[in-house]
Design an enzyme around this catalytic site. Structure first.
Site, short mmCIF file in Angstrom:
data_model
loop_
_atom_site.label_atom_id
_atom_site.label_comp_id
_atom_site.label_asym_id
_atom_site.label_seq_id
_atom_site.Cartn_x
_atom_site.Cartn_y
_atom_site.Cartn_z
CB CYS A 14 -0.86 0.00 1.26
SG CYS A 14 0.16 0.09 2.75
CG HIS A 43 3.89 -5.66 11.43
ND1 HIS A 43 2.72 -5.20 12.01
CD2 HIS A 43 4.87 -5.35 12.30
CE1 HIS A 43 3.00 -4.65 13.17
NE2 HIS A 43 4.29 -4.72 13.38
CD GLU A 128 -2.96 1.46 13.06
OE1 GLU A 128 -2.62 0.65 12.17
OE2 GLU A 128 -4.07 2.04 13.06
CB CYS A 193 -6.36 2.62 5.63
SG CYS A 193 -5.55 1.10 5.12
CB SER A 221 1.21 -8.77 8.50
OG SER A 221 0.31 -8.09 7.65
CB SER A 265 3.70 -5.29 5.15
OG SER A 265 3.01 -6.39 5.68
FE1 SF4 Z 1 -0.95 0.91 4.48
FE2 SF4 Z 1 -1.36 0.88 7.14
FE3 SF4 Z 1 -1.27 3.20 5.79
FE4 SF4 Z 1 -3.33 1.52 5.42
S1 SF4 Z 1 -2.80 2.63 7.31
S2 SF4 Z 1 -2.21 2.67 3.84
S3 SF4 Z 1 -2.31 -0.48 5.61
S4 SF4 Z 1 0.41 1.71 6.09
#
Ligand code: SF4
Length: 318
Positions: A14, A43, A128, A193, A221, A265
């Site tokens: 992403c 991850h 997170e 997201c 992950s 990831s």
């Molecule tokens: Fe990628 Fe995490 Fe950002 Fe979503 S929140 S775009 S999964 S890094």
């Protein structure tokens, strides 16, 4: 044995992961190692091992980092306490927190300041969640499942709901419903997201047509584990693996159609050997199943741009 392979699209990297990887890549090209990173930059075991071989050192506490050293904050974000510790140690920080995670931090901080209790829907202990909770630790309760909602202390303050970015869309809806049933006036931000949402929709789409789904991604992950759960939720068989070596060929017996996806990831290079192996086993048709086009890109962190400007170079990754 399978004759058809369905490839979920989107899958894999992403925009937030690309940004974090590019930061560490550029620093390892530009500066003498070691370059420190707080937690795994993303991850994924293969990505982390590759960086480790180039001189990156991943730490879980700021105390492990020598005074004045360069450190990158990973895509998952860090708590204000970690930021303060890094400042006290005069560390040269580049913050590669995904902007979509930063948005959740800002929402939580503001909600607590405005007098709300924050209900953070997410997995206790995930990097997170630890970082987001750190914005207002005394005002934040982590809620993982609908069953957890009953244990939330009602208190006097109104409730403000935020979420981890990489949760299961379906499970999160159920948890938010349980929260709003108990606290009808709660203000709700669903922060899952775009990348998580799109990858779950794509894996569901292939799972509905496949006798077996393989999701590539590491055990730590969150979004990869969720992808395997979403696939299994359609009634098909689903496995999460770190790469080809973890696939048992016996899984393919009696299966006509296999589906393949990967967490946010995971580099596509980890899927190529799996696709080649399936071709060697008789797969003749490889069909991309596209549910969304992604065009999002994030600007590099400002600290990296300033560094490049000071060096008079384009500090870009190799
Ligand atoms: Fe990628 Fe995490 Fe950002 Fe979503 S929140 S775009 S999964 S890094």
């Amino acid at each position: 044995m399978p004759h058809t392979l369905l490839l979920a699209e989107p899958r894999g990297f992403c925009a937030g992961v690309v940004r974090a990887i590019d930061v560490l890549d550029a620093l390892l090209d530009a500066e003498e190692p070691p370059i420190y990173a707080f937690h795994e930059i993303v991850h994924n075991r293969h990505v982390v091992d590759g960086f480790r071989a180039r001189g990156a050192v991943f730490v879980d506490t700021i105390a492990e980092v020598p005074e004045g050293a360069r450190i990158v904050f990973s895509a998952h974000g860090v708590s204000p306490e970690v930021v303060a510790e890094a400042r006290e140690r005069n560390l040269r920080v580049i913050d590669a927190t995904c902007p979509l995670v930063t948005k959740v931090h800002l929402e939580s901080r503001k909600a607590a300041k405005d007098g709300f209790d924050v209900l953070l829907v997410g997995h206790e202990g995930h990097d997170e969640v630890v970082g987001t909770k750190g914005e207002a630790p005394d005002r934040t309760t982590v809620v993982d499942t609908p069953e957890d909602v009953a244990a939330v202390v009602a208190g006097d303050r109104p409730k403000f709901v935020v979420t981890q970015t990489t949760l299961s869309v379906g499970d999160t809806d159920a948890t938010i419903q349980a929260i709003t049933s108990r606290f009808p006036d709660a203000e709700v931000r669903n922060d899952i997201c775009y990348a998580t949402t799109n990858r779950q929709a794509a894996v569901r789409s292939i799972a509905e047509r496949a006798g077996l789904v393989i999701v590539v991604g590491s055990a730590n992950s969150s979004n990869s584990v969720r992808l395997a759960e979403v696939a299994a939720g359609t009634g098909t068989t689903a496995y999460r693996v770190d790469g080809l070596s973890e696939i048992d060929p016996a899984w393919y017996e009696g299966v006509d159609v296999v589906g393949l996806s990967a967490g946010a990831s995971v580099p596509d290079s980890l899927l190529e050997p799996i696709i080649e192996d399936l071709r060697a086993r008789g797969v003749t048709r490889v069909e991309p199943v596209i549910v969304a086009e992604e065009t999002i890109e994030f600007r590099p962190p400002s600290e990296l741009l300033e560094l490049a400007e000071a060096a008079g170079t384009e500090l870009t990754s190799s």
